[in-house]
Motif scaffolding. Structure first.
Motif, PDB file in Angstrom:
ATOM      1  N   PRO A 111       0.799  -1.228   0.000  1.00  0.00           N
ATOM      2  CA  PRO A 111       0.000   0.000   0.000  1.00  0.00           C
ATOM      3  C   PRO A 111       0.834   1.281   0.000  1.00  0.00           C
ATOM      4  CG  PRO A 111      -0.035  -1.038   2.160  1.00  0.00           C
ATOM      5  CD  PRO A 111       0.683  -1.984   1.238  1.00  0.00           C
ATOM      6  N   ASP A 112       2.072   1.213   0.477  1.00  0.00           N
ATOM      7  CA  ASP A 112       2.906   2.416   0.523  1.00  0.00           C
ATOM      8  C   ASP A 112       3.850   2.537  -0.659  1.00  0.00           C
ATOM      9  OD1 ASP A 112       4.272   0.184   1.372  1.00  0.00           O
ATOM     10  OD2 ASP A 112       5.525   1.262   2.800  1.00  0.00           O
ATOM     11  N   VAL A 113       3.718   1.661  -1.647  1.00  0.00           N
ATOM     12  CA  VAL A 113       4.570   1.678  -2.833  1.00  0.00           C
ATOM     13  C   VAL A 113       3.766   2.273  -3.988  1.00  0.00           C
ATOM     14  CG1 VAL A 113       5.900   0.248  -4.419  1.00  0.00           C
ATOM     15  CG2 VAL A 113       5.782  -0.365  -2.023  1.00  0.00           C
ATOM     16  N   PRO A 114       4.307   3.277  -4.694  1.00  0.00           N
ATOM     17  CA  PRO A 114       3.538   3.949  -5.745  1.00  0.00           C
ATOM     18  C   PRO A 114       3.518   3.226  -7.089  1.00  0.00           C
ATOM     19  CG  PRO A 114       5.653   4.993  -5.472  1.00  0.00           C
ATOM     20  CD  PRO A 114       5.583   3.927  -4.421  1.00  0.00           C
ATOM     21  N   PHE A 115       3.947   1.986  -7.132  1.00  0.00           N
ATOM     22  CA  PHE A 115       3.926   1.233  -8.374  1.00  0.00           C
ATOM     23  C   PHE A 115       3.450  -0.180  -8.070  1.00  0.00           C
ATOM     24  CE2 PHE A 115       8.140   0.850  -6.566  1.00  0.00           C
ATOM     25  CZ  PHE A 115       8.387  -0.509  -6.616  1.00  0.00           C
ATOM     26  N   VAL A 116       3.189  -0.933  -9.127  1.00  0.00           N
ATOM     27  CA  VAL A 116       2.737  -2.312  -8.965  1.00  0.00           C
ATOM     28  C   VAL A 116       3.609  -3.221  -9.827  1.00  0.00           C
ATOM     29  CG1 VAL A 116       0.975  -2.129 -10.774  1.00  0.00           C
ATOM     30  CG2 VAL A 116       0.727  -3.829  -8.985  1.00  0.00           C
ATOM     31  N   VAL A 117       3.958  -4.377  -9.266  1.00  0.00           N
ATOM     32  CA  VAL A 117       4.672  -5.414 -10.009  1.00  0.00           C
ATOM     33  C   VAL A 117       3.677  -6.538 -10.225  1.00  0.00           C
ATOM     34  CG1 VAL A 117       6.627  -6.997 -10.041  1.00  0.00           C
ATOM     35  CG2 VAL A 117       6.852  -4.792  -8.902  1.00  0.00           C
ATOM     36  N   ARG A 118       3.537  -6.975 -11.464  1.00  0.00           N
ATOM     37  CA  ARG A 118       2.541  -7.997 -11.785  1.00  0.00           C
ATOM     38  C   ARG A 118       3.101  -8.952 -12.828  1.00  0.00           C
ATOM     39  NH1 ARG A 118       0.845  -6.799 -16.781  1.00  0.00           N
ATOM     40  NH2 ARG A 118       0.842  -4.644 -17.452  1.00  0.00           N
ATOM     41  N   ASP A 119       2.423 -10.093 -12.976  1.00  0.00           N
ATOM     42  CA  ASP A 119       2.757 -11.017 -14.052  1.00  0.00           C
ATOM     43  C   ASP A 119       2.399 -10.368 -15.377  1.00  0.00           C
ATOM     44  OD1 ASP A 119       3.740 -13.209 -12.557  1.00  0.00           O
ATOM     45  OD2 ASP A 119       1.692 -13.771 -12.023  1.00  0.00           O
ATOM     46  N   ALA A 120       3.236 -10.561 -16.355  1.00  0.00           N
ATOM     47  CA  ALA A 120       3.015  -9.955 -17.666  1.00  0.00           C
ATOM     48  C   ALA A 120       1.949 -10.724 -18.436  1.00  0.00           C
ATOM     49  CB  ALA A 120       4.312  -9.929 -18.455  1.00  0.00           C
ATOM     50  N   ARG A 121       1.239  -9.993 -19.267  1.00  0.00           N
ATOM     51  CA  ARG A 121       0.304 -10.619 -20.193  1.00  0.00           C
ATOM     52  C   ARG A 121       1.106 -11.155 -21.380  1.00  0.00           C
ATOM     53  NH1 ARG A 121      -2.473  -6.111 -18.133  1.00  0.00           N
ATOM     54  NH2 ARG A 121      -1.647  -4.690 -19.681  1.00  0.00           N
ATOM     55  N   SER A 122       0.527 -12.072 -22.114  1.00  0.00           N
ATOM     56  CA  SER A 122       1.273 -12.703 -23.216  1.00  0.00           C
ATOM     57  C   SER A 122       1.685 -11.693 -24.282  1.00  0.00           C
ATOM     58  CB  SER A 122       0.441 -13.820 -23.835  1.00  0.00           C
ATOM     59  OG  SER A 122      -0.767 -13.291 -24.355  1.00  0.00           O
ATOM     60  N   ALA A 123       0.899 -10.665 -24.522  1.00  0.00           N
ATOM     61  CA  ALA A 123       1.227  -9.669 -25.538  1.00  0.00           C
ATOM     62  C   ALA A 123       2.409  -8.791 -25.132  1.00  0.00           C
ATOM     63  CB  ALA A 123       0.014  -8.783 -25.811  1.00  0.00           C
ATOM     64  N   GLU A 124       2.742  -8.758 -23.836  1.00  0.00           N
ATOM     65  CA  GLU A 124       3.831  -7.905 -23.367  1.00  0.00           C
ATOM     66  C   GLU A 124       5.207  -8.544 -23.543  1.00  0.00           C
ATOM     67  OE1 GLU A 124       1.740  -5.228 -19.968  1.00  0.00           O
ATOM     68  OE2 GLU A 124       2.051  -7.346 -19.495  1.00  0.00           O
ATOM     69  N   LYS A 125       5.253  -9.818 -23.878  1.00  0.00           N
ATOM     70  CA  LYS A 125       6.505 -10.534 -24.157  1.00  0.00           C
ATOM     71  C   LYS A 125       7.523 -10.363 -23.035  1.00  0.00           C
ATOM     72  CE  LYS A 125       5.824 -10.158 -29.090  1.00  0.00           C
ATOM     73  NZ  LYS A 125       6.287  -9.609 -30.339  1.00  0.00           N
ATOM     74  N   ALA A 126       7.072 -10.598 -21.809  1.00  0.00           N
ATOM     75  CA  ALA A 126       7.935 -10.496 -20.637  1.00  0.00           C
ATOM     76  C   ALA A 126       7.408 -11.464 -19.580  1.00  0.00           C
ATOM     77  CB  ALA A 126       7.936  -9.072 -20.107  1.00  0.00           C
ATOM     78  N   ASP A 127       8.156 -11.608 -18.491  1.00  0.00           N
ATOM     79  CA  ASP A 127       7.703 -12.434 -17.378  1.00  0.00           C
ATOM     80  C   ASP A 127       6.986 -11.601 -16.322  1.00  0.00           C
ATOM     81  OD1 ASP A 127       8.775 -14.842 -18.413  1.00  0.00           O
ATOM     82  OD2 ASP A 127      10.770 -14.218 -17.747  1.00  0.00           O
ATOM     83  N   LEU A 128       7.555 -10.445 -16.005  1.00  0.00           N
ATOM     84  CA  LEU A 128       6.976  -9.537 -15.020  1.00  0.00           C
ATOM     85  C   LEU A 128       6.965  -8.122 -15.579  1.00  0.00           C
ATOM     86  CD1 LEU A 128       8.821 -10.765 -11.801  1.00  0.00           C
ATOM     87  CD2 LEU A 128       6.430 -11.163 -12.379  1.00  0.00           C
ATOM     88  N   VAL A 129       6.036  -7.320 -15.087  1.00  0.00           N
ATOM     89  CA  VAL A 129       5.948  -5.920 -15.487  1.00  0.00           C
ATOM     90  C   VAL A 129       5.768  -5.080 -14.230  1.00  0.00           C
ATOM     91  CG1 VAL A 129       4.559  -4.206 -16.715  1.00  0.00           C
ATOM     92  CG2 VAL A 129       4.967  -6.428 -17.745  1.00  0.00           C
TER      93      VAL A 129
END
Length: 171
Positions: free
Chosen positions: A36-54
């Motif tokens: 809650p105190d972090v101004p960004f989010v780390v998430r699993d990437a969608r297949s179109a993003e061609k990455a593992d995490l975003v």
């Protein structure tokens, strides 16, 4: 061109005393940065993003308004990360979108920009107000620094014994 290119892309290497963790542990550690105190989010990437995490940070700067016109800037900053377990490295690609809005309802986009590759973005907006001593002073109304997102990600990767490798063209 190795050292120059590493400096340009922001590639960092872990200390020699750090034992590399498995990729599952690194993924868990990166996802654990959310809160809650972090101004960004780390998430699993969608297949179109061609990455593992975003990791992404959406910024809506404050708008100013005149009689019928409202101006503002929407910005999205994103770091796509691909984990390469064979080399114990995380390849990262920075991306940024900016759209400037002007108009009444509905809003009209007057300009847009897209950038990718290694970047550090700092944006600040100041206002002036009267201080307790009666003098006018500048107060920061808005601030964004991409290092607030990139540094914790990079430190987590290096702490896990992996290489943080910035890329320019593709992951």
């Amino acid at each position: 061109m190795g050292r120059f290119w590493d400096k340009y892309t922001g590639t960092r290497y872990p200390g020699s005393e750090v034992m590399p963790l498995p990729s599952t542990h690194l993924r868990t550690a990166l996802l654990a940065l959310n809160g809650p105190d972090v101004p960004f989010v780390v998430r699993d990437a969608r297949s179109a993003e061609k990455a593992d995490l975003v990791a992404e940070w959406r910024i809506r700067e404050p708008t100013w308004q005149t009689f019928f016109v409202r101006n503002g800037l929407d910005r999205q900053f994103r770091i796509r990360m691909r984990l390469v377990p064979q080399k114990r490295e995380v390849r990262t690609l920075d991306e940024q979108w900016e759209v400037t809005w002007v108009g009444t309802t509905p809003k009209v986009a007057t300009s847009g920009a897209y950038g990718r590759g290694p970047m550090t973005t700092v944006s600040k907006r100041w206002t002036s107000e009267q201080g307790p001593d009666g003098r006018r002073r500048r107060i920061q109304a808005f601030g964004f620094d991409s290092r607030e997102m990139k540094n914790p990600l990079r430190d987590t990767v290096l702490g896990a014994g992996w290489i943080w490798r910035g890329v320019v063209f593709r992951l």
